[in-house]
Structures are given as structure tokens and as C-alpha cells.
Design a protein around this motif. Structure first.
Motif, PDB file in Angstrom:
ATOM      1  N   ARG A 154      45.908 -44.735  15.462  1.00 14.28           N
ATOM      2  CA  ARG A 154      46.310 -43.843  14.364  1.00 14.28           C
ATOM      3  C   ARG A 154      45.142 -43.593  13.388  1.00 14.28           C
ATOM      4  N   TYR A 155      44.461 -44.706  13.051  1.00 16.55           N
ATOM      5  CA  TYR A 155      43.318 -44.575  12.121  1.00 16.55           C
ATOM      6  C   TYR A 155      42.248 -43.678  12.709  1.00 16.55           C
ATOM      7  N   VAL A 156      41.962 -43.950  14.035  1.00 14.95           N
ATOM      8  CA  VAL A 156      40.924 -43.153  14.699  1.00 14.95           C
ATOM      9  C   VAL A 156      41.316 -41.670  14.656  1.00 14.95           C
ATOM     10  N   GLU A 157      42.608 -41.416  14.932  1.00 14.99           N
ATOM     11  CA  GLU A 157      43.096 -40.024  14.902  1.00 14.99           C
ATOM     12  C   GLU A 157      42.890 -39.407  13.533  1.00 14.99           C
ATOM     13  N   GLN A 158      43.298 -40.175  12.508  1.00 13.02           N
ATOM     14  CA  GLN A 158      43.186 -39.628  11.153  1.00 13.02           C
ATOM     15  C   GLN A 158      41.726 -39.385  10.778  1.00 13.02           C
ATOM     16  N   LEU A 159      40.877 -40.328  11.190  1.00 13.99           N
ATOM     17  CA  LEU A 159      39.446 -40.141  10.906  1.00 13.99           C
ATOM     18  C   LEU A 159      38.906 -38.922  11.643  1.00 13.99           C
ATOM     19  N   GLN A 160      39.416 -38.719  12.885  1.00  9.64           N
ATOM     20  CA  GLN A 160      38.968 -37.575  13.680  1.00  9.64           C
ATOM     21  C   GLN A 160      39.366 -36.268  12.965  1.00  9.64           C
ATOM     22  N   VAL A 161      40.608 -36.246  12.428  1.00 10.86           N
ATOM     23  CA  VAL A 161      41.080 -35.056  11.700  1.00 10.86           C
ATOM     24  C   VAL A 161      40.196 -34.834  10.477  1.00 10.86           C
TER      25      VAL A 161
ATOM     26  N   SER B  59      42.320 -58.813  20.236  1.00  8.29           N
ATOM     27  CA  SER B  59      42.694 -58.106  19.007  1.00  8.29           C
ATOM     28  C   SER B  59      41.564 -58.174  17.982  1.00  8.29           C
ATOM     29  N   THR B  60      40.984 -59.380  17.806  1.00  7.64           N
ATOM     30  CA  THR B  60      39.911 -59.556  16.823  1.00  7.64           C
ATOM     31  C   THR B  60      38.725 -58.659  17.172  1.00  7.64           C
ATOM     32  N   GLU B  61      38.392 -58.638  18.465  1.00  2.22           N
ATOM     33  CA  GLU B  61      37.229 -57.851  18.880  1.00  2.22           C
ATOM     34  C   GLU B  61      37.493 -56.342  18.727  1.00  2.22           C
ATOM     35  N   ILE B  62      38.713 -55.930  19.042  1.00  5.05           N
ATOM     36  CA  ILE B  62      39.046 -54.490  18.957  1.00  5.05           C
ATOM     37  C   ILE B  62      39.003 -54.023  17.492  1.00  5.05           C
ATOM     38  N   ILE B  63      39.469 -54.898  16.605  1.00  4.24           N
ATOM     39  CA  ILE B  63      39.470 -54.531  15.175  1.00  4.24           C
ATOM     40  C   ILE B  63      38.039 -54.278  14.687  1.00  4.24           C
ATOM     41  N   CYS B  64      37.078 -54.994  15.316  1.00  2.56           N
ATOM     42  CA  CYS B  64      35.679 -54.852  14.874  1.00  2.56           C
ATOM     43  C   CYS B  64      34.976 -53.619  15.456  1.00  2.56           C
ATOM     44  N   LEU B  65      35.671 -52.835  16.277  1.00  2.94           N
ATOM     45  CA  LEU B  65      35.017 -51.631  16.841  1.00  2.94           C
ATOM     46  C   LEU B  65      34.656 -50.643  15.717  1.00  2.94           C
ATOM     47  N   PRO B  66      33.531 -49.903  15.869  1.00  2.00           N
ATOM     48  CA  PRO B  66      33.130 -48.945  14.800  1.00  2.00           C
ATOM     49  C   PRO B  66      34.004 -47.685  14.865  1.00  2.00           C
ATOM     50  N   ILE B  67      35.272 -47.820  14.442  1.00  2.00           N
ATOM     51  CA  ILE B  67      36.223 -46.720  14.674  1.00  2.00           C
ATOM     52  C   ILE B  67      35.828 -45.423  13.965  1.00  2.00           C
ATOM     53  N   GLU B  68      35.040 -45.530  12.880  1.00  2.00           N
ATOM     54  CA  GLU B  68      34.677 -44.306  12.147  1.00  2.00           C
ATOM     55  C   GLU B  68      33.778 -43.397  12.979  1.00  2.00           C
ATOM     56  N   GLN B  69      33.191 -43.989  14.075  1.00  2.00           N
ATOM     57  CA  GLN B  69      32.286 -43.157  14.892  1.00  2.00           C
ATOM     58  C   GLN B  69      32.924 -42.715  16.204  1.00  2.00           C
ATOM     59  N   LEU B  70      34.174 -43.152  16.474  1.00  2.00           N
ATOM     60  CA  LEU B  70      34.740 -42.940  17.813  1.00  2.00           C
ATOM     61  C   LEU B  70      35.812 -41.849  17.843  1.00  2.00           C
ATOM     62  N   THR B  71      35.875 -41.152  18.993  1.00  2.00           N
ATOM     63  CA  THR B  71      37.018 -40.268  19.223  1.00  2.00           C
ATOM     64  C   THR B  71      38.124 -41.139  19.815  1.00  2.00           C
ATOM     65  N   VAL B  72      39.339 -40.600  19.908  1.00  2.00           N
ATOM     66  CA  VAL B  72      40.454 -41.387  20.441  1.00  2.00           C
ATOM     67  C   VAL B  72      40.137 -41.852  21.861  1.00  2.00           C
ATOM     68  N   SER B  73      39.590 -40.929  22.660  1.00  2.00           N
ATOM     69  CA  SER B  73      39.333 -41.286  24.050  1.00  2.00           C
ATOM     70  C   SER B  73      38.249 -42.380  24.157  1.00  2.00           C
ATOM     71  N   GLN B  74      37.200 -42.273  23.312  1.00  2.00           N
ATOM     72  CA  GLN B  74      36.162 -43.325  23.326  1.00  2.00           C
ATOM     73  C   GLN B  74      36.754 -44.663  22.895  1.00  2.00           C
ATOM     74  N   PHE B  75      37.642 -44.620  21.884  1.00  2.00           N
ATOM     75  CA  PHE B  75      38.251 -45.860  21.416  1.00  2.00           C
ATOM     76  C   PHE B  75      39.079 -46.502  22.529  1.00  2.00           C
ATOM     77  N   LEU B  76      39.863 -45.659  23.243  1.00  2.00           N
ATOM     78  CA  LEU B  76      40.713 -46.190  24.318  1.00  2.00           C
ATOM     79  C   LEU B  76      39.844 -46.860  25.397  1.00  2.00           C
ATOM     80  N   HIS B  77      38.722 -46.229  25.738  1.00  2.00           N
ATOM     81  CA  HIS B  77      37.822 -46.800  26.754  1.00  2.00           C
ATOM     82  C   HIS B  77      37.278 -48.151  26.299  1.00  2.00           C
ATOM     83  N   GLN B  78      36.818 -48.187  25.038  1.00  2.00           N
ATOM     84  CA  GLN B  78      36.198 -49.443  24.568  1.00  2.00           C
ATOM     85  C   GLN B  78      37.239 -50.552  24.430  1.00  2.00           C
TER      86      GLN B  78
END
Ligand code: ADP
Length: 467
Positions: free
Chosen positions: A170-177, A24-43
Motif C-alpha cells: 500500500r505504501y509503495v502504491e501511495q508513494l508511486q502515486v 518481515s524485518t528484512e522486507i521492512i528495510c527495503l528502500p520502498i521510496e525507490q521501488l515500483t509495486v512490481s519491483q517491491f514484489l520481486h524483492q
């Protein structure tokens, strides 16, 4: 701390909360502002795989993302790439997603990815839901784990992990929008900029053309004046010649030439006035003037036009009550001449034209007192959409088909300069001119009212506005 198994990453059992916490800690640190939903799911799948003892992990999303995609799957780096989830795994994920709970089932025989050390042992598949505060988005599926031991602690830990991942999705989605809308906005802005630049270039070109046209009109009008003067001079000499004077037929011809020359002179003068207004060089010379006297004198000069038309023309007694004003007499003569001739021209036989006036207060900053003169007719009227346009130069509404050399003929359009000149002169006095009419109807003839407002004291230094 546990000792890592030889040759294997330090990975936790599903039942151990430490794996969830680290992942969980590591996932929270992912650069979500740069990722699409699919990239986030992979990482995220890759991170879970690092912390959990299993053969592979898939994150499956049933929820439609911002681009309208469904069934997006993110796989950890060990999972077979671009392969759809096997049917039983997808069913398990569906169950976790729909029931919003942690579920597991015994794996059907070792897969080709099962590590050596786990072969021969019973392994399980486990799925937990990916959740937000409002709904389920999909599920995470862990393949080939040892006995999952689904105690209530394990279930709570996995649900919490699912909520963390779901919320981040959800955040990634909203950022993508937002990113999508932002790039659309940037594109629209760029398009608008280039459209504005095009418009500006076209406007500058039109302005240059208009200036060239004004220059040409000035030169052409001056050139026309000389032969016109010669023509008028010779026709006057001919008219006073006794041979012509005594011959009715010849006299008629000469008078025809004189009338033609006079009409041409009026048009040339109008063109020169227009060019002066356009180039801001029209000068007004204010003199004391009683508007009623000027209007009566123009009315007398219309005798010939009125004799050809069955239009009743009335000067209202209110005109006599108008105060003396300061104005350019020649200029105002042109204004009221054009308005009065137009009123006759656009009123069918049997109709009426009347002029009336009144004193009003403060029409311009330079004068506290103003007069308003209204030329009303029972003519064909003017469409509200065109009531501003008719004051632009060369704007005859009927087109060239209606052009006529007879100055008072019904609907006999001229060169389309009369109202533009009237506006230029009135505004040079610091006044205003406009028309009010219910609309254009040649059968019902709703009529028009042309209003001219002038300051009692002329504003001789008034700038002529751009036409
Ligand atoms: P023109 O030389 O064509 O008369 P003007 O500038 O004087 O040009 O008038 C512009 C147009 O405004 C005319 O062609 C005519 O269509 C319309 N117009 C002007 N005065 C009247 C009026 N009193 N009633 C109806 N239409 C009018």
C-alpha cells in the motif's frame, strides 16, 4: 539455532515463526521510496525465498496498481522469469486472496525446480493472503514445501506476515502515486515557466513595437504640420482674394480645402497628443475654470454638426451649480469635445444627448472635493465586454468600413483616438473616466453614460498611467 542443511541456505520450515520474523524485518528495510509495486514484489519474494525452505515463491497481486495494472507477479530469483503462474498455482492464490486465509494443496509431482534432496518426497504448495487493514490485495505462493503443518499458530504467523507485506505494498502504491503526481507537477511547472517566458518576450517585443510606433507617429505628425500650415495659409489668402470672394463656385472650392485642412489638423493634433500621453510627456497647466462655461462653449462650436443631425442636445441646469475647478482648459476642451461629438455620432436621428453634473466627495487622494460630469445619450450603446477596450488607442469598434470624414455623421468612426486621449488627459488631472451602458443594440438603442470625475484642485504632478 538450527544447523543449516549441507549445501543449503539456513532456511526455516513454514511452521516456524522465526522465518516470518526474519523475512518481515528484512522486507521492512527495503528502500520502498525507490521501488515500483512490481519491483517491491520481486524483492520481497527474493527475501522470503531466503528464509523459507521451498522451491520458489511468487507474490501475486490481483488489486489494480496506481498505473492501472492488474495481476502483477513478483518472483524470487530462482523462479522461472516472466512465465505466467501455472493454472493450479493461480487458483490456489485466488482462493487465499478471496477467502483471506492460508491454504495449501499437495503438489502434482516434482517440478523441474525441485531440489535433489526433496525429490521423491511429498511436497506442497501453500498460499497466504496479502492484506491491509481494509482489504486483500493478493497472495503469496510458496512452492514445493514439506508438510506445511497448518496449525493455528502457523496460520496466524503467515497472516501477520501477509499483513506486513500488504501494508508495505500500500505504501509503495501511495508513494508511486505521489511520485507520478509530483513529476506531472514538475512538468506542468516547467511548461508554465516556458509559457511565461514566451509571454514576457512577446510583451517586451510588443512594447518595443509600440514605442517605435509612438516615435513614428510623433515624427510623421510634426512632418505633416508644415505642409498643413502652408495649405491653410494659401487657402486663407485665396479666400480673401476679391476674384475668389466674388465667385461663388471658386469660394466653395476654397472653403472645401479649408475644411479638409482643418480636419487634417485635428487628426494630426490628436496623434501628437496620443504620442505625448504614451511617452508620459503630456503636461497639464491648471487654471481656474467653471466647467459649465467650457461645456457651453464647446456646445456652441458643435452648431454645424448638430445642424446636420436631428439629435436633441440639452445642457442640464445642474452644470451651472458645479464649483470652479483647477484644470488644463485646452486639455478638458478636447475631453468634452470628443465625448460630446461621440454622443452625437452614435445616436441615431430622433435621439437625445444630455449633459449633467454634480459635486461628489473624495475621488482622489489629492482632493477632498470632486465633480462628476455625465454625458448621456440614447444611442446604440456599448457591449459591456468592450467598455474598457474602447479607451485603448486606435480602437474603433466598427472597423474601417465606418470611417467617415463627416465629423458628426451617424456611426462615422474616426481614427479611434478620441477616448484614449480623453482618458490620458482626465487621468493626468488625477481624475477618472468610464462608461456605463446596458449593451450594444442598434434597434432598441439602450444608450450610454460617459462619466468624467475630476478633482476640484488639479493634481498637476499626477503620473500618467500606462495605456
Ligand atoms: P472614434 O474616432 O472611432 O470615434 P473613439 O476613441 O472616440 O474613436 O471611440 C472609440 C469607439 O467607442 C468608437 O469607435 C465607438 O465604437 C465607441 N463609442 C464611443 N462613444 C460612443 C457612444 N457614445 N455610443 C456608442 N459607442 C461609442
Amino acid at each position: 539455532m538450527k544447523t543449516p542443511a549441507p549445501g543449503r541456505h539456513n532456511r526455516e520450515k513454514v511452521s516456524d515463526p522465526l522465518g516470518a520474523l526474519l523475512a518481515s524485518t528484512e522486507i521492512i528495510c527495503l528502500p520502498i521510496e525507490q521501488l515500483t509495486v512490481s519491483q517491491f514484489l520481486h524483492q520481497a519474494a527474493g527475501i522470503l525465498r531466503k528464509h523459507y525452505a521451498c522451491t520458489s515463491i511468487h507474490l501475486w497481486m490481483s488489486h489494480t496498481d496506481a498505473d492501472g495494472h492488474r495481476d502483477i507477479v513478483g518472483s524470487d530469483p530462482n523462479a522461472p522469469i516472466d512465465e505466467p503462474l501455472p493454472e493450479p498455482v493461480l487458483t490456489l492464490a485466488h482462493t487465499a486472496y478471496l477467502e483471506q486465509s492460508v491454504v495449501s494443496e499437495l503438489e502434482h509431482g516434482p517440478s523441474r525446480d525441485t531440489p535433489e534432496d526433496m525429490r521423491g518426497r511429498q511436497t506442497w504448495n501453500l498460499a497466504f493472503p496479502l492484506l491491509t487493514a481494509e482489504c486483500a490485495l493478493g497472495a503469496a505462493v510458496l512452492h514445493g514445501i514439506e508438510d506445511p503443518d497448518l496449525s493455528s499458530l502457523t496460520q496466524n504467523v503467515l497472516r501477520t506476515l501477509g499483513i506486513h507485506i500488504g501494508t508495505l505494498i500500500r505504501y509503495v502504491e501511495q508513494l508511486q502515486v505521489l511520485r507520478k503526481e509530483n513529476s506531472q507537477l514538475i512538468e506542468a511547472h516547467a511548461r508554465l515557466l516556458s509559457r511565461t517566458e514566451q509571454l514576457e518576450a512577446t510583451y517586451a517585443q510588443l512594447k518595443r513595437l509600440d514605442e517605435a510606433k509612438t516615435g513614428f507617429i510623433t515624427v510623421a505628425s510634426h512632418e505633416l504640420r508644415t505642409p498643413l500650415t502652408v495649405l491653410s495659409g494659401y487657402s486663407q489668402m485665396l479666400a480673401s482674394d476679391p476674384i475668389v470672394a466674388e465667385d461663388a463656385y471658386r469660394m466653395q472650392l476654397v472653403q472645401g480645402i479649408q475644411r479638409g485642412a482643418n480636419r487634417l489638423r485635428t487628426i494630426v493634433d490628436d496623434m501628437l497628443d496620443m504620442a505625448r500621453i504614451d511617452s508620459h510627456t503630456l503636461q497639464i497647466q491648471p487654471e481656474p475654470l467653471f466647467p459649465a462655461i467650457l461645456i457651453k462653449s464647446i456646445h456652441s462650436s458643435l452648431h454645424e454638426i448638430l445642424s446636420e443631425r436631428a439629435v436633441t442636445f440639452t445642457l442640464d441646469p445642474s452644470l451651472d451649480k458645479l464649483p470652479m475647478i483647477e484644470a488644463d482648459i485646452d486639455g478638458l476642451r478636447k475631453v468634452f469635445y470628443h465625448l460630446m461629438v461621440n454622443a452625437i455620432k452614435y445616436t441615431p436621428d430622433g435621439g437625445r444627448v444630455w449633459i449633467w453634473g454634480r459635486e461628489i466627495k473624495a475621488c482622489s487622494p489629492s482632493s477632498e472635493r470632486c465633480i462628476e460630469i455625465i454625458i448621456s445619450d440614447t444611442g446604440i450603446g456599448i457591449d459591456p465586454e468592450l467598455q474598457d477596450l474602447i479607451f485603448a488607442k486606435f480602437y474603433p469598434m466598427g472597423g474601417t468600413a465606418f470611417h467617415s470624414s463627416g465629423s458628426g455623421k451617424f456611426k462615422g468612426g474616426g481614427p479611434g483616438l478620441g477616448l484614449a486621449i480623453a482618458r490620458g488627459i482626465v487621468e493626468a488631472h488625477g481624475g477618472r473616466i468610464w462608461v456605463e451602458s446596458p449593451g450594444h443594440d442598434e434597434i432598441r438603442c439602450p444608450g450610454s453614460d460617459f462619466h468624467v470625475v475630476l478633482p476640484v484642485r488639479a493634481a498637476s504632478d499626477t503620473e500618467i498611467p500606462e495605456m
